[in-house]
Design a protein around this motif. Structure first.
Motif, PDB file in Angstrom:
ATOM      1  N   LEU A 160       0.838  -1.200   0.000  1.00  0.00           N
ATOM      2  CA  LEU A 160       0.000   0.000   0.000  1.00  0.00           C
ATOM      3  C   LEU A 160       0.873   1.250   0.000  1.00  0.00           C
ATOM      4  O   LEU A 160       1.881   1.317   0.708  1.00  0.00           O
ATOM      5  N   VAL A 161       0.462   2.251  -0.781  1.00  0.00           N
ATOM      6  CA  VAL A 161       1.107   3.570  -0.767  1.00  0.00           C
ATOM      7  C   VAL A 161       0.023   4.603  -0.494  1.00  0.00           C
ATOM      8  O   VAL A 161      -0.959   4.700  -1.238  1.00  0.00           O
ATOM      9  N   THR A 162       0.178   5.385   0.581  1.00  0.00           N
ATOM     10  CA  THR A 162      -0.787   6.436   0.883  1.00  0.00           C
ATOM     11  C   THR A 162      -0.309   7.768   0.321  1.00  0.00           C
ATOM     12  O   THR A 162       0.856   7.932  -0.019  1.00  0.00           O
ATOM     13  N   GLY A 163      -1.248   8.734   0.234  1.00  0.00           N
ATOM     14  CA  GLY A 163      -0.880  10.037  -0.331  1.00  0.00           C
ATOM     15  C   GLY A 163      -0.238   9.876  -1.688  1.00  0.00           C
ATOM     16  O   GLY A 163       0.754  10.546  -2.016  1.00  0.00           O
ATOM     17  N   ALA A 164      -0.805   8.994  -2.507  1.00  0.00           N
ATOM     18  CA  ALA A 164      -0.097   8.489  -3.677  1.00  0.00           C
ATOM     19  C   ALA A 164       0.093   9.502  -4.794  1.00  0.00           C
ATOM     20  O   ALA A 164       0.948   9.297  -5.669  1.00  0.00           O
ATOM     21  N   THR A 165      -0.671  10.597  -4.815  1.00  0.00           N
ATOM     22  CA  THR A 165      -0.449  11.594  -5.871  1.00  0.00           C
ATOM     23  C   THR A 165       0.551  12.663  -5.447  1.00  0.00           C
ATOM     24  O   THR A 165       0.943  13.498  -6.257  1.00  0.00           O
ATOM     25  N   ARG A 182       3.251  -5.521  -6.608  1.00  0.00           N
ATOM     26  CA  ARG A 182       1.862  -5.156  -6.871  1.00  0.00           C
ATOM     27  C   ARG A 182       1.532  -3.997  -5.932  1.00  0.00           C
ATOM     28  O   ARG A 182       1.672  -4.107  -4.714  1.00  0.00           O
ATOM     29  N   VAL A 183       1.087  -2.880  -6.493  1.00  0.00           N
ATOM     30  CA  VAL A 183       0.917  -1.650  -5.728  1.00  0.00           C
ATOM     31  C   VAL A 183      -0.554  -1.287  -5.602  1.00  0.00           C
ATOM     32  O   VAL A 183      -1.287  -1.240  -6.597  1.00  0.00           O
ATOM     33  N   ALA A 184      -0.982  -1.024  -4.366  1.00  0.00           N
ATOM     34  CA  ALA A 184      -2.297  -0.455  -4.089  1.00  0.00           C
ATOM     35  C   ALA A 184      -2.073   0.992  -3.669  1.00  0.00           C
ATOM     36  O   ALA A 184      -1.399   1.260  -2.673  1.00  0.00           O
ATOM     37  N   ALA A 185      -2.601   1.930  -4.434  1.00  0.00           N
ATOM     38  CA  ALA A 185      -2.367   3.355  -4.199  1.00  0.00           C
ATOM     39  C   ALA A 185      -3.606   4.009  -3.610  1.00  0.00           C
ATOM     40  O   ALA A 185      -4.707   3.852  -4.137  1.00  0.00           O
ATOM     41  N   SER A 186      -3.408   4.754  -2.530  1.00  0.00           N
ATOM     42  CA  SER A 186      -4.518   5.460  -1.877  1.00  0.00           C
ATOM     43  C   SER A 186      -4.411   6.950  -2.150  1.00  0.00           C
ATOM     44  O   SER A 186      -3.336   7.544  -2.033  1.00  0.00           O
ATOM     45  N   ALA A 191     -10.029  11.951  -9.380  1.00  0.00           N
ATOM     46  CA  ALA A 191      -9.771  12.217 -10.796  1.00  0.00           C
ATOM     47  C   ALA A 191      -8.384  11.768 -11.250  1.00  0.00           C
ATOM     48  O   ALA A 191      -8.087  11.803 -12.448  1.00  0.00           O
ATOM     49  N   GLU A 192      -7.520  11.353 -10.311  1.00  0.00           N
ATOM     50  CA  GLU A 192      -6.141  11.023 -10.667  1.00  0.00           C
ATOM     51  C   GLU A 192      -5.881   9.521 -10.767  1.00  0.00           C
ATOM     52  O   GLU A 192      -4.734   9.085 -10.716  1.00  0.00           O
ATOM     53  N   GLN A 193      -6.938   8.733 -10.933  1.00  0.00           N
ATOM     54  CA  GLN A 193      -6.733   7.291 -11.044  1.00  0.00           C
ATOM     55  C   GLN A 193      -5.863   6.927 -12.236  1.00  0.00           C
ATOM     56  O   GLN A 193      -4.991   6.055 -12.147  1.00  0.00           O
ATOM     57  N   SER A 194      -6.079   7.594 -13.370  1.00  0.00           N
ATOM     58  CA  SER A 194      -5.292   7.269 -14.558  1.00  0.00           C
ATOM     59  C   SER A 194      -3.821   7.607 -14.356  1.00  0.00           C
ATOM     60  O   SER A 194      -2.936   6.869 -14.810  1.00  0.00           O
ATOM     61  N   TYR A 195      -3.539   8.709 -13.666  1.00  0.00           N
ATOM     62  CA  TYR A 195      -2.163   9.097 -13.360  1.00  0.00           C
ATOM     63  C   TYR A 195      -1.476   8.008 -12.542  1.00  0.00           C
ATOM     64  O   TYR A 195      -0.348   7.587 -12.850  1.00  0.00           O
ATOM     65  N   LEU A 196      -2.146   7.491 -11.519  1.00  0.00           N
ATOM     66  CA  LEU A 196      -1.563   6.468 -10.662  1.00  0.00           C
ATOM     67  C   LEU A 196      -1.383   5.149 -11.401  1.00  0.00           C
ATOM     68  O   LEU A 196      -0.387   4.444 -11.209  1.00  0.00           O
ATOM     69  N   ARG A 197      -2.334   4.821 -12.256  1.00  0.00           N
ATOM     70  CA  ARG A 197      -2.181   3.589 -13.022  1.00  0.00           C
ATOM     71  C   ARG A 197      -1.052   3.705 -14.039  1.00  0.00           C
ATOM     72  O   ARG A 197      -0.358   2.729 -14.326  1.00  0.00           O
ATOM     73  N   GLU A 198      -0.841   4.894 -14.583  1.00  0.00           N
ATOM     74  CA  GLU A 198       0.297   5.111 -15.487  1.00  0.00           C
ATOM     75  C   GLU A 198       1.623   4.915 -14.761  1.00  0.00           C
ATOM     76  O   GLU A 198       2.609   4.449 -15.345  1.00  0.00           O
ATOM     77  N   LEU A 199       1.652   5.250 -13.477  1.00  0.00           N
ATOM     78  CA  LEU A 199       2.875   5.061 -12.690  1.00  0.00           C
ATOM     79  C   LEU A 199       3.087   3.603 -12.298  1.00  0.00           C
ATOM     80  O   LEU A 199       4.192   3.243 -11.875  1.00  0.00           O
ATOM     81  N   GLY A 200       2.044   2.788 -12.420  1.00  0.00           N
ATOM     82  CA  GLY A 200       2.210   1.370 -12.138  1.00  0.00           C
ATOM     83  C   GLY A 200       1.301   0.800 -11.082  1.00  0.00           C
ATOM     84  O   GLY A 200       1.405  -0.390 -10.746  1.00  0.00           O
ATOM     85  N   ALA A 201       0.376   1.586 -10.534  1.00  0.00           N
ATOM     86  CA  ALA A 201      -0.547   1.064  -9.518  1.00  0.00           C
ATOM     87  C   ALA A 201      -1.544   0.100 -10.162  1.00  0.00           C
ATOM     88  O   ALA A 201      -2.134   0.408 -11.191  1.00  0.00           O
ATOM     89  N   GLN A 202      -1.718  -1.051  -9.564  1.00  0.00           N
ATOM     90  CA  GLN A 202      -2.719  -2.005 -10.057  1.00  0.00           C
ATOM     91  C   GLN A 202      -4.070  -1.794  -9.410  1.00  0.00           C
ATOM     92  O   GLN A 202      -5.089  -2.222  -9.935  1.00  0.00           O
ATOM     93  N   GLU A 203      -4.083  -1.153  -8.250  1.00  0.00           N
ATOM     94  CA  GLU A 203      -5.330  -0.895  -7.532  1.00  0.00           C
ATOM     95  C   GLU A 203      -5.285   0.516  -6.980  1.00  0.00           C
ATOM     96  O   GLU A 203      -4.242   0.976  -6.507  1.00  0.00           O
ATOM     97  N   VAL A 204      -6.407   1.238  -7.067  1.00  0.00           N
ATOM     98  CA  VAL A 204      -6.486   2.595  -6.529  1.00  0.00           C
ATOM     99  C   VAL A 204      -7.610   2.642  -5.504  1.00  0.00           C
ATOM    100  O   VAL A 204      -8.753   2.278  -5.806  1.00  0.00           O
ATOM    101  N   HIS A 302       8.951   7.942 -16.061  1.00  0.00           N
ATOM    102  CA  HIS A 302       8.139   8.484 -14.970  1.00  0.00           C
ATOM    103  C   HIS A 302       8.724   9.763 -14.364  1.00  0.00           C
ATOM    104  O   HIS A 302       7.981  10.535 -13.745  1.00  0.00           O
ATOM    105  N   LEU A 303      10.019  10.004 -14.531  1.00  0.00           N
ATOM    106  CA  LEU A 303      10.599  11.248 -14.015  1.00  0.00           C
ATOM    107  C   LEU A 303       9.920  12.450 -14.641  1.00  0.00           C
ATOM    108  O   LEU A 303       9.594  13.430 -13.962  1.00  0.00           O
ATOM    109  N   ASP A 304       9.691  12.397 -15.937  1.00  0.00           N
ATOM    110  CA  ASP A 304       9.011  13.504 -16.622  1.00  0.00           C
ATOM    111  C   ASP A 304       7.537  13.555 -16.246  1.00  0.00           C
ATOM    112  O   ASP A 304       6.945  14.636 -16.168  1.00  0.00           O
ATOM    113  N   ARG A 305       6.937  12.410 -16.013  1.00  0.00           N
ATOM    114  CA  ARG A 305       5.515  12.373 -15.673  1.00  0.00           C
ATOM    115  C   ARG A 305       5.275  12.949 -14.273  1.00  0.00           C
ATOM    116  O   ARG A 305       4.334  13.716 -14.054  1.00  0.00           O
TER     117      ARG A 305
END
Length: 336
Positions: A160-165, A182-186, A191-204, A302-305
């Motif tokens: 789990l990663v909190t404060g993920a954005t 496997r990353v679960a992002a909180s 609105a930032e689910q796509s951003y987190l999935r682009e970084l590699g989160a499998q679950e938001v 991801h550095l640029d993202r």
């Protein structure tokens, strides 16, 4: 022109009347205004961190003396050095220690710092990329390093990663995914689910899922480990939900400093709470983590993202408001 005759620009925080906001103004300064140190650096980039925003709030008391130059990160080139390990023109990074807190920081075209605060810039990173990482990325790398030293492996289950954005969270998601976890992002930003999935989160997950009104001493085991830069009430639920023998690496308190928990996760499941301090982290281990950050993240893009936004010194005051209100996504690079 000799350094002691040159002037440079810096963002200076000055204290007003009691209880009033501090004034942030770009001013001309000279080398005599800088504190002592063996290495004089021409700063190219800094970054904006939550701690930088707090440093210019009267109630925070992070900085004890004003006028002050904030900025807990910097990247640039050496102008002059009394330390033999650093040469003029060498690209370097400074994060942590007293920079931007008890010592003038990175929101300045020049900085003079102790030599034992300075890390050579890894050749894989540009100065701007290093500041996209900054203290936030280093803290994420430290958190994952601590968890892996504790025994964490990808096969053990989701992390789990909190404060993920935010800065630490974004880098934690990207670094963990790059290492096969496997990353679960909180996040509180739906609105930032796509951003987190682009970084590699499998679950938001929604932030509200972690902020339960009533937390049982032990909840269902959900995650092998967690990277938590938030703290506060949600940490109690996270600790109660970590798998047997797992750990939580905590590095922040944006959610508050109190943890309404019990000893049950620690004594019945062997859960560990690992404190992460990026300020006085040993210098010799910093460079190894900087190299790891470059190796793991450079190929992913991801550095640029994460560090896609750049601002000037004059724009820092407005950006401070955005980070304090929780509106910031990723990282802001300050062009000095």
């Amino acid at each position: 022109m000799a350094p002691h005759l040159s002037t440079f620009r810096a963002l200076v925080a000055e204290q007003g009347a009691a209880g009033e906001r501090f004034q942030l103004t770009v001013k001309e300064m000279n080398a005599q205004d800088l504190p002592e140190g063996e290495v004089l650096i021409r700063v190219q980039y800094s970054s904006l961190n939550y701690k930088d925003a707090l440093a210019v709030q009267p109630q925070s008391r992070i900085v004890q003396r004003y006028p002050h130059i904030p900025g807990i990160d910097l990247a640039g080139t050496v102008i002059s050095s009394e330390a033999p390990q650093f040469q003029p023109g060498q690209a370097v990074i400074v994060t942590g220690f007293g920079l931007g807190v008890s010592h003038f920081g990175g929101y300045s075209q020049w900085a003079r710092v102790p030599a034992d605060w300075v890390v050579p810039l890894p050749p894989e990173l540009s100065p701007a990329e290093a500041m996209a990482v900054g203290t936030a990325g280093l803290t994420a790398a430290m958190s994952i390093d601590a968890l892996e030293r504790h025994g964490l492996e990808p096969s053990q289950g989701p992390v789990l990663v909190t404060g993920a954005t935010g800065g630490v969270g974004s880098f934690a998601v990207a670094l963990l995914a790059a290492r096969g976890y496997r990353v679960a992002a909180s996040t509180g930003k739906a609105a930032e689910q796509s951003y987190l999935r682009e970084l590699g989160a499998q679950e938001v997950l929604s932030r509200s899922e972690l902020q339960r009104e009533a937390v049982r001493p032990l909840e269902k085991q959900a995650w092998a480990a967690a990277v938590d830069p938030v703290g506060g009430r949600s940490l109690a639920f996270i600790l109660a939900s970590i798998q047997y023998g797992g750990a939580v690496a905590v590095s922040g308190l944006t959610g508050g400093g109190d943890i309404p928990t019990t000893v049950h996760p620690f004594i019945l499941r062997g859960v560990s709470l690992l404190g992460i301090d990026s300020v006085y982290f040993p210098l010799e281990r910093r460079y190894a983590l900087w190299e790891r950050l470059a190796k793991d993240l450079k190929p992913t893009g991801h550095l640029d993202r994460i560090g896609s936004r750049r601002i000037s010194l004059e724009q820092v005051p407005e950006a401070v408001e955005s980070i304090l209100s929780g509106q910031l996504k990723g990282r802001i690079i300050v062009e000095v």
